[in-house]
Design an enzyme around this catalytic site. Structure first.
Site, PDB file in Angstrom:
ATOM      1  N   ARG A  89      55.314  36.868  40.908  1.00 37.93           N
ATOM      2  CA  ARG A  89      55.467  35.912  40.068  1.00 37.93           C
ATOM      3  C   ARG A  89      54.988  34.663  41.215  1.00 37.93           C
ATOM      4  O   ARG A  89      53.809  34.213  40.548  1.00 37.93           O
ATOM      5  CB  ARG A  89      56.813  35.645  40.105  1.00 37.93           C
ATOM      6  CG  ARG A  89      57.297  33.590  39.099  1.00 37.93           C
ATOM      7  CD  ARG A  89      58.125  34.122  39.357  1.00 37.93           C
ATOM      8  NE  ARG A  89      58.776  32.603  38.603  1.00 37.93           N
ATOM      9  CZ  ARG A  89      58.526  32.391  37.750  1.00 37.93           C
ATOM     10  NH1 ARG A  89      58.450  32.767  37.042  1.00 37.93           N
ATOM     11  NH2 ARG A  89      58.922  30.620  37.375  1.00 37.93           N
ATOM     12  N   HIS A  91      59.561  26.020  35.280  1.00 38.54           N
ATOM     13  CA  HIS A  91      60.519  25.991  35.642  1.00 38.54           C
ATOM     14  C   HIS A  91      60.920  24.332  35.686  1.00 38.54           C
ATOM     15  O   HIS A  91      60.243  23.527  34.151  1.00 38.54           O
ATOM     16  CB  HIS A  91      58.591  24.742  37.193  1.00 38.54           C
ATOM     17  CG  HIS A  91      58.887  26.133  37.883  1.00 38.54           C
ATOM     18  ND1 HIS A  91      57.519  26.465  38.383  1.00 38.54           N
ATOM     19  CD2 HIS A  91      59.528  27.321  38.319  1.00 38.54           C
ATOM     20  CE1 HIS A  91      57.865  27.215  39.113  1.00 38.54           C
ATOM     21  NE2 HIS A  91      58.370  28.001  39.082  1.00 38.54           N
ATOM     22  N   TYR A  95      53.257  26.151  44.977  1.00 40.94           N
ATOM     23  CA  TYR A  95      52.259  27.014  45.251  1.00 40.94           C
ATOM     24  C   TYR A  95      50.566  26.427  45.562  1.00 40.94           C
ATOM     25  O   TYR A  95      50.284  27.092  46.589  1.00 40.94           O
ATOM     26  CB  TYR A  95      52.599  27.634  43.908  1.00 40.94           C
ATOM     27  CG  TYR A  95      53.580  27.736  43.244  1.00 40.94           C
ATOM     28  CD1 TYR A  95      53.976  29.770  43.773  1.00 40.94           C
ATOM     29  CD2 TYR A  95      54.363  27.661  42.127  1.00 40.94           C
ATOM     30  CE1 TYR A  95      55.420  30.238  43.291  1.00 40.94           C
ATOM     31  CE2 TYR A  95      55.387  28.918  41.804  1.00 40.94           C
ATOM     32  CZ  TYR A  95      55.503  30.118  42.127  1.00 40.94           C
ATOM     33  OH  TYR A  95      56.437  30.564  42.317  1.00 40.94           O
ATOM     34  N   ARG A 102      60.256  36.981  35.582  1.00 37.32           N
ATOM     35  CA  ARG A 102      61.262  37.152  36.660  1.00 37.32           C
ATOM     36  C   ARG A 102      61.565  38.419  36.120  1.00 37.32           C
ATOM     37  O   ARG A 102      61.320  38.994  35.176  1.00 37.32           O
ATOM     38  CB  ARG A 102      62.866  36.277  36.940  1.00 37.32           C
ATOM     39  CG  ARG A 102      62.130  34.844  37.199  1.00 37.32           C
ATOM     40  CD  ARG A 102      63.409  33.652  36.996  1.00 37.32           C
ATOM     41  NE  ARG A 102      63.642  32.589  37.224  1.00 37.32           N
ATOM     42  CZ  ARG A 102      62.396  31.816  36.898  1.00 37.32           C
ATOM     43  NH1 ARG A 102      62.907  31.478  35.036  1.00 37.32           N
ATOM     44  NH2 ARG A 102      62.471  30.195  37.110  1.00 37.32           N
ATOM     45  N   LYS A 117      67.544  32.632  33.632  1.00 37.26           N
ATOM     46  CA  LYS A 117      67.800  31.529  34.791  1.00 37.26           C
ATOM     47  C   LYS A 117      68.484  30.595  34.495  1.00 37.26           C
ATOM     48  O   LYS A 117      69.056  30.193  34.972  1.00 37.26           O
ATOM     49  CB  LYS A 117      66.585  31.961  36.309  1.00 37.26           C
ATOM     50  CG  LYS A 117      67.525  31.047  37.645  1.00 37.26           C
ATOM     51  CD  LYS A 117      66.407  31.702  38.689  1.00 37.26           C
ATOM     52  CE  LYS A 117      67.027  30.656  39.727  1.00 37.26           C
ATOM     53  NZ  LYS A 117      65.980  30.912  41.349  1.00 37.26           N
TER      54      LYS A 117
END
Length: 403
Positions: free
Chosen positions: A345, A368, A377, A253, A285
Site C-alpha cells: 500500500r 484516508h 508518504y 488494504r 477500516k
C-alpha cells in the site's frame, strides 16, 4: 408529566419561551427549567432527571439543575465518587454496544481487545470518577511496557502507534460520555495525550524488490517437501501472487482485497477505465466509501481469478497470506523489518506521488480520513531525492565539460 412551554409570546417579538420540566418520583416533585426550546432535548433531559432521582432520591435541587445544565457542583461530584458510579468496564461495554459508537464497524473486535487491555491495567471495576491524571499516566506506562504478542525478539513491546490506538479508545469513551451527557458519569475527565511514534513505515519497494519478492512467491509452488515428508503442501502461492499484484497496483488494504466481491468490480470497457467500488462500511477500516481506479495490470490480475465464487480472493485468508509473504521475503533476501504486506500500500502511494499525482488525489485514492495521514508518504521519497542529487551532479559535470 409532559414538558410545557413557559413565557408569553407577544405579537411581533421573537419566541423566547422555554420548556419547563415537572417530574414526580417516589413522592418527590421536582420543577426545573430545561433551558431549551427544543422539545426533543427537553424530553431527554426529563428522562435523565427521572433516572437520576430513582438512583438517588435525596439528590438536591442544585444537583438537579447541574444535571440539566451540564455543569456540576463539588457536592454532586463527591456523591458520584462516593457511590462509585459507572465503572470503566460498564462504560466501555456501553460504547461497544452503541450503534453510534463502535457497534457494527469492522474494527469492533480490535476496539474490544484494546478496551480489555486497558481494563487489565486500570481495573475493570474502577469507577470513572476516580480516573485522574495519575491513572492515565499509569495506563500509558503500562501499555508502553506491555510485551508485543508473537514478538520475534525478547523484550519487544508495543509500538507507539499501538499504544496510541489503545489511548484513543479511552479518549473516545470519555468524549462520548460528555457529548451524550451520561447521568451516571462525571462531567469532566483528564486529558489523554498520545505518545510519540515513528512517522510511518520507512520502506517501500522499488522495481527490483518487487520483482524479487513476487518471483519468490511464485517459486513457492515449485518447491518440494523436505526429506521428513509430511502432508502434501497446498500449492496456492500463484493465487497469492495475484493478490499481491492487486494490492501494489490499487493501494488497497489486505482486508479490503480479501473481501472484494465480483459485483464491486467494474472492468475497463473501451476507452473507459475500470474501477473498484468500495462501498460496504462493514469491510472498510475508516468506513469511508471510495472508488479505486483499476490499472491495466490490476484488471488482468483480477480477471485471472475468474471462476472463484463471490469474489476474486474469497478463497484466501489473512493468516495464509502473511505466511506466504514471510517465506517469500526470506527467499528474496529482503531483510528490512518493514517489508510487510502493508508496504504494498505504501509502495502504491509512493509511486503515485513520484508520478506527480496531487497529494489530495492520493488521499482519496487510499481512502484516508485526513490529509495528514497521506502526508507521511512524502518523507519516504529518499530514492527520488537521491536521483535528484545525481541529476544536479550530472548537470555540473556537463557545465564543466563545456568550459
Amino acid at each position: 408529566m409532559p414538558v410545557t412551554l413557559k413565557g408569553t409570546l407577544k405579537p411581533g417579538e421573537a419566541d423566547r419561551r422555554y420548556y419547563m420540566i415537572r417530574v414526580q418520583v417516589a413522592g418527590r416533585r421536582v420543577v426545573v427549567s430545561s433551558g431549551t426550546r427544543d422539545k426533543t432535548l427537553a424530553l431527554r433531559k426529563e428522562s435523565e432527571i427521572i433516572e437520576a432521582l430513582h438512583r438517588n432520591p435525596l439528590m438536591t435541587q442544585a444537583d438537579v439543575v447541574a444535571l440539566v445544565t451540564g455543569g456540576g457542583t463539588n457536592r454532586h461530584k463527591a456523591a458520584i465518587r462516593a457511590e462509585g458510579g459507572l465503572t470503566l468496564k460498564e462504560a466501555f461495554d456501553r460504547c461497544l454496544k452503541s450503534p453510534t459508537v463502535w457497534q457494527g464497524i469492522k474494527a469492533h473486535a480490535e476496539y474490544a481487545r484494546n478496551c480489555r487491555a486497558i481494563e487489565e491495567i486500570l481495573g475493570g471495576d474502577t469507577p470513572l470518577a476516580s480516573i485522574d491524571y495519575h491513572a492515565v499516566q499509569k495506563l500509558t506506562n503500562g501499555l508502553m511496557a506491555k510485551p508485543l504478542p508473537g514478538a520475534n525478539r525478547p523484550g519487544q513491546t508495543l509500538s507507539g502507534a499501538t499504544v496510541n490506538n489503545h489511548l484513543a479508545c479511552l479518549r473516545r469513551m470519555f468524549n462520548v460520555a460528555l457529548e451524550d451527557h451520561w447521568p451516571d458519569a462525571p462531567n469532566a475527565f483528564p486529558k489523554v495525550k498520545s505518545v510519540k511514534k515513528r512517522k510511518g513505515r520507512g520502506y517501500f519497494m522499488d522495481a527490483a524488490d518487487e520483482r524479487a519478492i513476487f518471483q519468490a512467491v511464485l517459486d513457492l509452488d515449485k518447491a518440494r517437501p523436505d526429506a521428513q515428508g509430511g502432508h502434501p503442501r497446498k500449492l496456492d502461492a500463484h493465487r497469492h501472487h495475484l493478490l499481491f499484484v492487486v494490492l501494489v497496483e490499487s493501494g488497497m488494504r489486505l482486508s479490503e482485497a480479501l473481501g472484494l466481491l465480483w459485483t464491486e468490480l467494474d472492468f475497463p470497457r473501451g476507452e473507459r477505465g475500470g474501477m473498484i467500488e468500495l462501498f460496504r462500511h462493514e469491510d472498510l477500516k475508516t468506513g469511508r466509501q471510495r472508488s479505486v481506479p483499476m490499472t491495466e495490470t490490476c484488471a488482468e490480475a483480477l480477471k485471472a481469478c475468474k471462476g472463484v465464487p463471490e469474489g476474486p480472493f474469497k478463497d484466501l485468508d489473512d493468516r495464509r497470506a502473511q505466511d506466504i509473504w514471510s517465506r517469500a521475503r526470506v527467499a528474496a533476501g529482503i531483510k528490512h523489518r518493514d517489508c510487510v504486506i502493508h508496504s504494498l500500500r505504501h509502495t502504491c502511494a509512493s509511486r503515485l506521488l513520484e508520478s506527480g499525482v496531487d497529494l489530495k488525489i492520493v488521499k482519496e485514492w487510499l481512502g484516508h480520513s485526513s490529509i495528514a495521514t497521506t502526508d507521511i508518504y512524502t518523507h519516504l521519497q529518499t530514492k527520488q531525492l537521491s536521483s535528484a542529487a545525481q541529476s544536479v551532479h550530472r548537470l555540473r559535470q556537463a557545465a564543466s565539460a563545456a568550459c
